[in-house]
Write a protein that holds these residues in place. Structure first.
Motif, PDB file in Angstrom:
ATOM      1  N   SER A 148      22.069  -8.765  -0.040  1.00 33.56           N
ATOM      2  CA  SER A 148      23.464  -8.965  -0.437  1.00 33.56           C
ATOM      3  C   SER A 148      23.559 -10.290  -1.182  1.00 33.56           C
ATOM      4  CB  SER A 148      24.392  -8.986   0.786  1.00 33.56           C
ATOM      5  OG  SER A 148      24.170 -10.156   1.550  1.00 33.56           O
ATOM      6  N   THR A 149      24.747 -10.592  -1.679  1.00 39.32           N
ATOM      7  CA  THR A 149      24.943 -11.877  -2.367  1.00 39.32           C
ATOM      8  C   THR A 149      24.956 -13.040  -1.375  1.00 39.32           C
ATOM      9  OG1 THR A 149      27.334 -11.507  -2.271  1.00 39.32           O
ATOM     10  CG2 THR A 149      26.185 -10.855  -4.304  1.00 39.32           C
ATOM     11  N   THR A 150      25.280 -12.741  -0.122  1.00 40.19           N
ATOM     12  CA  THR A 150      25.249 -13.766   0.945  1.00 40.19           C
ATOM     13  C   THR A 150      24.416 -13.224   2.109  1.00 40.19           C
ATOM     14  OG1 THR A 150      27.336 -12.914   1.840  1.00 40.19           O
ATOM     15  CG2 THR A 150      27.459 -14.788   0.300  1.00 40.19           C
ATOM     16  N   PRO A 151      23.112 -13.181   1.942  1.00 41.04           N
ATOM     17  CA  PRO A 151      22.260 -12.542   2.944  1.00 41.04           C
ATOM     18  C   PRO A 151      22.141 -13.356   4.231  1.00 41.04           C
ATOM     19  CG  PRO A 151      20.921 -13.640   1.295  1.00 41.04           C
ATOM     20  CD  PRO A 151      22.343 -13.730   0.818  1.00 41.04           C
ATOM     21  N   PRO A 152      21.935 -12.690   5.358  1.00 41.48           N
ATOM     22  CA  PRO A 152      21.584 -13.424   6.589  1.00 41.48           C
ATOM     23  C   PRO A 152      20.281 -14.188   6.364  1.00 41.48           C
ATOM     24  CG  PRO A 152      22.093 -11.123   7.043  1.00 41.48           C
ATOM     25  CD  PRO A 152      21.977 -11.236   5.559  1.00 41.48           C
ATOM     26  N   GLN A 153      20.065 -15.219   7.153  1.00 45.30           N
ATOM     27  CA  GLN A 153      18.900 -16.069   6.945  1.00 45.30           C
ATOM     28  C   GLN A 153      18.151 -16.328   8.243  1.00 45.30           C
ATOM     29  OE1 GLN A 153      20.829 -19.476   5.083  1.00 45.30           O
ATOM     30  NE2 GLN A 153      20.176 -18.778   3.064  1.00 45.30           N
ATOM     31  N   ARG A 154      16.851 -16.467   8.092  1.00 45.07           N
ATOM     32  CA  ARG A 154      16.012 -16.955   9.189  1.00 45.07           C
ATOM     33  C   ARG A 154      15.865 -18.453   8.984  1.00 45.07           C
ATOM     34  NH1 ARG A 154       9.560 -15.863  10.382  1.00 45.07           N
ATOM     35  NH2 ARG A 154       9.333 -17.141   8.521  1.00 45.07           N
ATOM     36  N   HIS A 155      16.313 -19.236   9.964  1.00 44.88           N
ATOM     37  CA  HIS A 155      16.253 -20.691   9.845  1.00 44.88           C
ATOM     38  C   HIS A 155      14.990 -21.221  10.534  1.00 44.88           C
ATOM     39  CE1 HIS A 155      20.310 -20.471   8.344  1.00 44.88           C
ATOM     40  NE2 HIS A 155      20.742 -19.929   9.472  1.00 44.88           N
ATOM     41  N   GLN A 182       0.810  -1.210   0.000  1.00 43.53           N
ATOM     42  CA  GLN A 182       0.000   0.000   0.000  1.00 43.53           C
ATOM     43  C   GLN A 182       0.852   1.273   0.000  1.00 43.53           C
ATOM     44  OE1 GLN A 182      -3.446   0.295  -0.233  1.00 43.53           O
ATOM     45  NE2 GLN A 182      -3.238  -1.872  -0.755  1.00 43.53           N
ATOM     46  N   GLY A 183       2.172   1.114  -0.016  1.00 45.73           N
ATOM     47  CA  GLY A 183       3.047   2.273  -0.078  1.00 45.73           C
ATOM     48  C   GLY A 183       3.284   2.965   1.243  1.00 45.73           C
ATOM     49  N   ILE A 184       2.981   2.288   2.341  1.00 41.20           N
ATOM     50  CA  ILE A 184       3.166   2.901   3.662  1.00 41.20           C
ATOM     51  C   ILE A 184       4.647   2.997   4.019  1.00 41.20           C
ATOM     52  CG2 ILE A 184       2.686   2.602   6.134  1.00 41.20           C
ATOM     53  CD1 ILE A 184       0.035   1.298   5.325  1.00 41.20           C
ATOM     54  N   GLY A 185       5.438   2.054   3.538  1.00 40.81           N
ATOM     55  CA  GLY A 185       6.861   2.061   3.836  1.00 40.81           C
ATOM     56  C   GLY A 185       7.535   0.858   3.192  1.00 40.81           C
ATOM     57  N   ILE A 186       8.784   0.637   3.587  1.00 40.99           N
ATOM     58  CA  ILE A 186       9.533  -0.538   3.113  1.00 40.99           C
ATOM     59  C   ILE A 186       9.872  -1.401   4.326  1.00 40.99           C
ATOM     60  CG2 ILE A 186      10.422   0.641   1.084  1.00 40.99           C
ATOM     61  CD1 ILE A 186      12.771   0.000   3.981  1.00 40.99           C
ATOM     62  N   SER A 187      10.387  -2.613   4.082  1.00 45.32           N
ATOM     63  CA  SER A 187      10.694  -3.469   5.221  1.00 45.32           C
ATOM     64  C   SER A 187      11.875  -4.380   4.913  1.00 45.32           C
ATOM     65  CB  SER A 187       9.480  -4.315   5.602  1.00 45.32           C
ATOM     66  OG  SER A 187       9.700  -4.971   6.852  1.00 45.32           O
ATOM     67  N   LEU A 188      12.421  -4.945   5.971  1.00 44.11           N
ATOM     68  CA  LEU A 188      13.487  -5.936   5.910  1.00 44.11           C
ATOM     69  C   LEU A 188      12.978  -7.180   6.602  1.00 44.11           C
ATOM     70  CD1 LEU A 188      16.529  -6.610   5.339  1.00 44.11           C
ATOM     71  CD2 LEU A 188      17.013  -5.714   7.637  1.00 44.11           C
ATOM     72  N   LEU A 189      12.800  -8.257   5.818  1.00 47.36           N
ATOM     73  CA  LEU A 189      12.187  -9.455   6.387  1.00 47.36           C
ATOM     74  C   LEU A 189      12.613 -10.693   5.609  1.00 47.36           C
ATOM     75  CD1 LEU A 189       9.955  -9.608   3.996  1.00 47.36           C
ATOM     76  CD2 LEU A 189       8.527  -8.309   5.547  1.00 47.36           C
ATOM     77  N   PRO A 190      12.367 -11.889   6.162  1.00 50.32           N
ATOM     78  CA  PRO A 190      12.746 -13.117   5.458  1.00 50.32           C
ATOM     79  C   PRO A 190      11.813 -13.408   4.285  1.00 50.32           C
ATOM     80  CG  PRO A 190      11.630 -13.641   7.506  1.00 50.32           C
ATOM     81  CD  PRO A 190      11.829 -12.154   7.508  1.00 50.32           C
ATOM     82  N   ASP A 191      12.362 -13.971   3.230  1.00 52.85           N
ATOM     83  CA  ASP A 191      11.573 -14.347   2.063  1.00 52.85           C
ATOM     84  C   ASP A 191      10.943 -15.710   2.346  1.00 52.85           C
ATOM     85  OD1 ASP A 191      10.451 -14.475  -0.424  1.00 52.85           O
ATOM     86  OD2 ASP A 191      12.327 -14.846  -1.505  1.00 52.85           O
ATOM     87  N   TRP A 192       9.792 -15.687   3.048  1.00 50.55           N
ATOM     88  CA  TRP A 192       9.204 -16.929   3.535  1.00 50.55           C
ATOM     89  C   TRP A 192       8.516 -17.703   2.417  1.00 50.55           C
ATOM     90  CZ3 TRP A 192       6.611 -12.252   4.411  1.00 50.55           C
ATOM     91  CH2 TRP A 192       5.268 -12.193   4.030  1.00 50.55           C
ATOM     92  N   LEU A 193       8.259 -18.975   2.688  1.00 54.77           N
ATOM     93  CA  LEU A 193       7.618 -19.856   1.711  1.00 54.77           C
ATOM     94  C   LEU A 193       6.248 -19.323   1.320  1.00 54.77           C
ATOM     95  CD1 LEU A 193       8.193 -23.550   2.890  1.00 54.77           C
ATOM     96  CD2 LEU A 193       9.124 -22.461   0.861  1.00 54.77           C
ATOM     97  N   PRO A 194       5.916 -19.384   0.016  1.00 55.63           N
ATOM     98  CA  PRO A 194       4.550 -19.022  -0.373  1.00 55.63           C
ATOM     99  C   PRO A 194       3.561 -20.048   0.179  1.00 55.63           C
ATOM    100  CG  PRO A 194       5.763 -19.952  -2.227  1.00 55.63           C
ATOM    101  CD  PRO A 194       6.758 -19.760  -1.111  1.00 55.63           C
ATOM    102  N   PRO A 195       2.283 -19.634   0.246  1.00 55.98           N
ATOM    103  CA  PRO A 195       1.687 -18.452  -0.392  1.00 55.98           C
ATOM    104  C   PRO A 195       1.869 -17.176   0.418  1.00 55.98           C
ATOM    105  CG  PRO A 195      -0.022 -19.720   0.717  1.00 55.98           C
ATOM    106  CD  PRO A 195       1.245 -20.526   0.856  1.00 55.98           C
ATOM    107  N   TRP A 196       2.077 -16.062  -0.326  1.00 55.89           N
ATOM    108  CA  TRP A 196       2.025 -14.724   0.243  1.00 55.89           C
ATOM    109  C   TRP A 196       0.613 -14.190   0.026  1.00 55.89           C
ATOM    110  CZ3 TRP A 196       6.511 -10.929   0.719  1.00 55.89           C
ATOM    111  CH2 TRP A 196       7.695 -11.596   1.078  1.00 55.89           C
ATOM    112  N   PRO A 197       0.240 -13.107   0.691  1.00 58.70           N
ATOM    113  CA  PRO A 197      -1.088 -12.528   0.429  1.00 58.70           C
ATOM    114  C   PRO A 197      -1.274 -12.227  -1.058  1.00 58.70           C
ATOM    115  CG  PRO A 197      -0.091 -11.508   2.360  1.00 58.70           C
ATOM    116  CD  PRO A 197       0.963 -12.375   1.754  1.00 58.70           C
ATOM    117  N   GLU A 198      -2.475 -12.423  -1.546  1.00 61.31           N
ATOM    118  CA  GLU A 198      -2.749 -12.216  -2.969  1.00 61.31           C
ATOM    119  C   GLU A 198      -2.787 -10.729  -3.322  1.00 61.31           C
ATOM    120  OE1 GLU A 198      -6.260 -14.210  -4.212  1.00 61.31           O
ATOM    121  OE2 GLU A 198      -5.528 -16.205  -3.696  1.00 61.31           O
ATOM    122  N   GLY A 199      -2.436 -10.444  -4.566  1.00 60.65           N
ATOM    123  CA  GLY A 199      -2.580  -9.091  -5.091  1.00 60.65           C
ATOM    124  C   GLY A 199      -1.550  -8.097  -4.619  1.00 60.65           C
ATOM    125  N   LEU A 200      -0.411  -8.549  -4.105  1.00 57.20           N
ATOM    126  CA  LEU A 200       0.610  -7.617  -3.632  1.00 57.20           C
ATOM    127  C   LEU A 200       1.286  -6.901  -4.801  1.00 57.20           C
ATOM    128  CD1 LEU A 200       2.442  -9.684  -0.856  1.00 57.20           C
ATOM    129  CD2 LEU A 200       0.736  -7.886  -0.527  1.00 57.20           C
TER     130      LEU A 200
END
Length: 292
Positions: free
Chosen positions: A258-265, A232-250
């Motif tokens: 980075s090329t070697t990003p930190p990860q959430r295990h 909705q353009g409220i802001g940006i975020s830093l978060l893990p690229d979690w398994l889909p499904p993501w909310p529809e219509g984003l």
């Protein structure tokens, strides 16, 4: 002397934990009258009042407090006996906890095959946050849980199986034309992944390591809600690229940090002393073969 019916103890424990007979009845799939009858029978056998009723609220008496922990131990002992009897048949009840992204991204894709192979296993799934689910496993309320890997050494009394790793990304609205992830984090209104969550701490550590102090707008523990707000353009975020499904219509873009990003295990956590360890082992292969 009559043998104590463990169902009476289960009802007593449920009332103490829930704080009301009505809530305990819903948990046990019984009527409130049936639960009250069980408590009366238990009090008759013990010859002590165990509960104090004040309107809809119920609290344990001194006698009730004295027996609550022993009651839990007795119930766990009975469950262990049942589990041992079923060990060769792979049957019984398995209580599993799961964080929200595992509920949508992992479990739906493994349950069909799991139930086809083990139809006698009665699976109960409890949603929750990693920290809460972790402690519920330690306390024996859950047999295992799919959670974010803790930021500390897991006790030797526990088992841990890493299932997947999710890289950190910068999530921006489609309208954002910037491409440098670090500059984006510095320049834009920031929607923070809750630092009280173990995954949120991964993101916070990345910001601190890169000496980035963003213009914070909100701090939320729901990744799905953050993604919707970014869309909705409220802001940006830093978060893990979690398994889909993501909310529809984003309307968003994902930018690697980075090329070697930190990860959430994400992994499976259980107690080695659990009476249902053999059932947990039947679940693990189905989780490790899920889509990446």
């Amino acid at each position: 002397m009559r043998i104590l019916d463990t169902r009476f103890l289960e009802s007593f424990i449920a009332i103490v934990e829930r704080g009301s007979i009505a809530d305990a009845a819903r948990q046990l799939s019984l009527t409130p009258a049936a639960v009250s009858q069980r408590i009366k029978a238990l009090e008759d056998q013990i010859r002590q009042p165990l509960l104090i009723r004040a309107g809809r609220t119920v609290t344990p008496t001194a006698a009730g407090l004295a027996i609550i922990e022993k009651s839990r131990q007795l119930i766990r002992g009975v469950e262990e006996l049942r589990s041992l009897a079923f060990q060769e048949e792979f049957a019984g009840e398995l209580k599993i906890g799961a964080i929200s992204t595992a509920l949508t991204g992992m479990l739906p894709f493994m349950l069909k095959d799991f139930f086809a192979e083990y139809p006698q296993i009665d699976l109960h799934v409890t949603p929750g946050q990693s920290i809460k689910l972790y402690h519920e496993v330690l306390e024996g309320q859950l047999d295992c849980a799919i959670i974010v890997e803790p930021p500390f050494a897991i006790p030797k009394t526990c088992g841990w199986k890493r299932l997947l790793s999710e890289p950190l990304i910068v999530l921006v609205p489609e309208s954002c034309t910037q491409t440098d992830p670090l500059q984006i984090l510095k320049d834009n209104v920031f929607l923070r992944y809750d630092r009280n969550q173990w995954g949120g701490r991964v993101a916070d550590t990345f910001l601190k390591d890169n000496r980035i102090f963003p213009k914070e707008q909100l701090e939320l523990d729901s990744l799905e809600a953050i993604a919707l707000m970014v869309s909705q353009g409220i802001g940006i975020s830093l978060l893990p690229d979690w398994l889909p499904p993501w909310p529809e219509g984003l309307a968003v873009r994902k930018i690697p940090v980075s090329t070697t990003p930190p990860q959430r295990h994400i992994g499976l956590h259980w107690l080695h002393s659990s009476p249902h360890t053999h059932l947990i082992k039947t679940l693990e292969p189905f989780l490790t073969t899920q889509r990446a």
